[in-house]
Design a protein around this motif. Structure first.
Motif, PDB file in Angstrom:
ATOM      1  N   PRO A  80      53.636 -27.951   7.410  1.00 23.18           N
ATOM      2  CA  PRO A  80      52.503 -28.800   7.787  1.00 23.18           C
ATOM      3  C   PRO A  80      52.221 -29.832   6.707  1.00 23.18           C
ATOM      4  N   GLN A  81      51.885 -31.035   7.116  1.00 18.03           N
ATOM      5  CA  GLN A  81      51.512 -32.111   6.184  1.00 18.03           C
ATOM      6  C   GLN A  81      50.429 -32.949   6.838  1.00 18.03           C
ATOM      7  N   ASP A  82      49.606 -33.579   6.016  1.00 17.79           N
ATOM      8  CA  ASP A  82      48.495 -34.353   6.561  1.00 17.79           C
ATOM      9  C   ASP A  82      48.800 -35.847   6.642  1.00 17.79           C
ATOM     10  N   ASN A  83      50.085 -36.225   6.528  1.00 20.59           N
ATOM     11  CA  ASN A  83      50.460 -37.641   6.549  1.00 20.59           C
ATOM     12  C   ASN A  83      51.185 -38.034   7.833  1.00 20.59           C
ATOM     13  N   THR A  84      51.074 -37.215   8.875  1.00 20.36           N
ATOM     14  CA  THR A  84      51.693 -37.384  10.202  1.00 20.36           C
ATOM     15  C   THR A  84      53.190 -37.097  10.196  1.00 20.36           C
ATOM     16  N   TYR A  85      53.707 -36.479   9.130  1.00 22.01           N
ATOM     17  CA  TYR A  85      55.134 -36.146   9.104  1.00 22.01           C
ATOM     18  C   TYR A  85      55.398 -34.650   8.938  1.00 22.01           C
ATOM     19  N   GLY A  86      54.375 -33.834   9.200  1.00 18.84           N
ATOM     20  CA  GLY A  86      54.592 -32.396   9.189  1.00 18.84           C
ATOM     21  C   GLY A  86      55.418 -31.960  10.388  1.00 18.84           C
ATOM     22  N   LEU A  87      56.048 -30.786  10.268  1.00 19.57           N
ATOM     23  CA  LEU A  87      56.808 -30.252  11.397  1.00 19.57           C
ATOM     24  C   LEU A  87      56.664 -28.736  11.454  1.00 19.57           C
ATOM     25  N   LEU A  88      56.713 -28.228  12.681  1.00 27.08           N
ATOM     26  CA  LEU A  88      56.707 -26.791  12.950  1.00 27.08           C
ATOM     27  C   LEU A  88      57.902 -26.483  13.836  1.00 27.08           C
ATOM     28  N   PHE A  89      58.659 -25.452  13.477  1.00 30.81           N
ATOM     29  CA  PHE A  89      59.871 -25.101  14.213  1.00 30.81           C
ATOM     30  C   PHE A  89      59.830 -23.608  14.526  1.00 30.81           C
ATOM     31  N   TYR A  90      59.955 -23.286  15.808  1.00 33.45           N
ATOM     32  CA  TYR A  90      59.898 -21.904  16.251  1.00 33.45           C
ATOM     33  C   TYR A  90      61.151 -21.585  17.063  1.00 33.45           C
ATOM     34  N   SER A  91      61.695 -20.394  16.836  1.00 33.26           N
ATOM     35  CA  SER A  91      62.941 -20.023  17.508  1.00 33.26           C
ATOM     36  C   SER A  91      62.938 -18.541  17.873  1.00 33.26           C
ATOM     37  N   ARG A  92      63.371 -18.254  19.089  1.00 32.51           N
ATOM     38  CA  ARG A  92      63.630 -16.862  19.469  1.00 32.51           C
ATOM     39  C   ARG A  92      64.942 -16.374  18.865  1.00 32.51           C
ATOM     40  N   LEU A  93      65.820 -17.314  18.598  1.00 35.98           N
ATOM     41  CA  LEU A  93      67.152 -16.986  18.120  1.00 35.98           C
ATOM     42  C   LEU A  93      67.142 -16.908  16.593  1.00 35.98           C
ATOM     43  N   PRO A  94      67.906 -15.996  16.030  1.00 37.22           N
ATOM     44  CA  PRO A  94      67.937 -15.879  14.564  1.00 37.22           C
ATOM     45  C   PRO A  94      68.418 -17.166  13.899  1.00 37.22           C
ATOM     46  N   LEU A  95      67.875 -17.430  12.728  1.00 38.90           N
ATOM     47  CA  LEU A  95      68.248 -18.603  11.941  1.00 38.90           C
ATOM     48  C   LEU A  95      68.992 -18.161  10.688  1.00 38.90           C
ATOM     49  N   ARG A  96      69.895 -19.017  10.247  1.00 38.15           N
ATOM     50  CA  ARG A  96      70.630 -18.749   9.016  1.00 38.15           C
ATOM     51  C   ARG A  96      70.480 -19.964   8.095  1.00 38.15           C
ATOM     52  N   GLY A  97      69.956 -19.709   6.911  1.00 40.59           N
ATOM     53  CA  GLY A  97      69.833 -20.769   5.905  1.00 40.59           C
ATOM     54  C   GLY A  97      68.926 -21.909   6.288  1.00 40.59           C
TER      55      GLY A  97
END
Length: 348
Positions: A158-175
């Motif tokens: 999260p960022q307050d400069n309009t460039y924050g991002l949130l990423f959610y996945s059901r699938l496992p992530l690596r690195g």
């Protein structure tokens, strides 16, 4: 000469200038932003030709009409590949095994939009495998907390400069990693996603700064080229998603495709204009999901407005062994590689 004739000739000159200026090789934001409204300029050119010849047929009017006609042809040539009149670049999956299907949802939420419930309801109702939310501050992160129970794998920046991002996945992530490729306040995401069929794909989540008057397009252009080069070097299954602040038909996006070899599902299907959600007459495609030839397209959909200035975009992919044989990926030539290097040097 009537005042209406004078006004139409002035408008004609502006429309022709708006068509010609993007041909200049420059990073000036004002010029590069003229890549966006090509459809609107094309419609305005057609209307102005008819109106001008209706009210005046002197030599100046006829010459302007001819020049506008040439400008109209130019604009249509940019737009035509992104209509059903053109051949599709990414081929459709006729059938897809459940384990090979991957559903993505991309949404620039508009940081000042506080209708958290609409976005949360959309994600839970659509239930995609992967969710990328952009322009997210701490308020958005906290409001999306219920998604953590549904999506055990996540990256939150999260960022307050309009460039924050949130990423959610059901699938496992690596690195998974948040990177700042060119500007220390503009993050991007890179992660390996473990696909349901046991394979892996590299996913990039991007949201570079847009060009506008007073803002150079160089950082945006260079960020896309940097990612494109990484994709080309890795060669494996890849997805690039996000609000690229660039339209599908621009030279920058075309260069990104040529270098990366990624496919655009819009080609041969439609504009799927995602911005501006509240201004129907001023819309163009800014939010994208590009993917490598290892995937076929299961479907693409622009979803209803949830209070943002962007519409959500939903894309379904199918990982298929036969996919590379069915699709011709873009190829870069020597000029593309030269332009890519120049784009990176311009940002430095």
């Amino acid at each position: 000469m009537t005042y209406l004739s004078i006004a139409l000739k002035a408008v004609a000159a502006l429309l022709v200038a708006g068509t010609a200026l993007p041909l200049i090789e420059t990073n000036l934001g004002f010029v590069r932003s003229l890549d966006f409204p090509r459809l609107q300029i094309a419609v305005a050119l057609a209307a102005c030709i008819l109106a001008l010849l209706w009210v005046s047929r002197d030599a100046t009017a006829v010459i302007l009409a001819i020049v506008m006609a040439a400008a109209l042809v130019m604009q249509v040539r940019y737009i035509l590949p992104f209509t059903p009149l053109a051949a599709t670049q990414a081929k459709s999956a006729q059938a897809c095994e459940p384990g090979a299907r991957l559903n993505l949802l991309v949404l620039n939420v508009l940081q000042s939009n506080r209708d958290f419930g609409a976005a949360l309801d959309l994600v839970t109702r659509r239930s995609p495998d992967i969710v990328l939310l952009l322009e997210t501050d701490t308020g958005w992160r906290d409001a999306m907390a219920p998604l953590r129970a549904l999506y055990p794998h996540r990256v939150e920046q999260p960022q307050d400069n309009t460039y924050g991002l949130l990423f959610y996945s059901r699938l496992p992530l690596r690195g998974p990693e948040i990177r700042f490729l060119l500007q220390d306040d503009v993050p991007s995401l890179r992660t390996q996603v473990m696909l349901p069929d046991g394979g892996t794909a590299t996913l990039y989540g991007l949201h570079p700064r847009p060009p506008h008057p007073g803002q150079s397009s160089a950082p945006r252009d260079a960020e896309l080229v940097i990612v494109a080069r990484e994709v080309a070097k890795a060669k494996g299954p890849t997805i690039v998603a996000g609000d690229l602040n660039d339209v599908a038909w621009s030279r920058t996006t075309q260069l990104f495709q040529s270098i990366s070899g990624l496919l655009d599902p819009r080609q041969g299907r439609g504009l799927f204009a995602t911005f501006h959600a509240q201004w129907p007459m001023m819309r163009w495609p800014l939010d994208h999901v590009f993917f490598s030839e290892h995937f076929l397209l299961g479907g693409m959909e622009r979803l209803p407005d949830i209070g943002s200035d962007h519409f959500p975009i939903s894309v379904s992919l199918c990982a298929a062994p036969s996919a590379p044989a069915r699709q011709d990926k873009p190829e870069a030539d020597a000029e593309d590689h030269r332009d890519a290097q120049e784009a990176i040097e311009a940002a430095r």
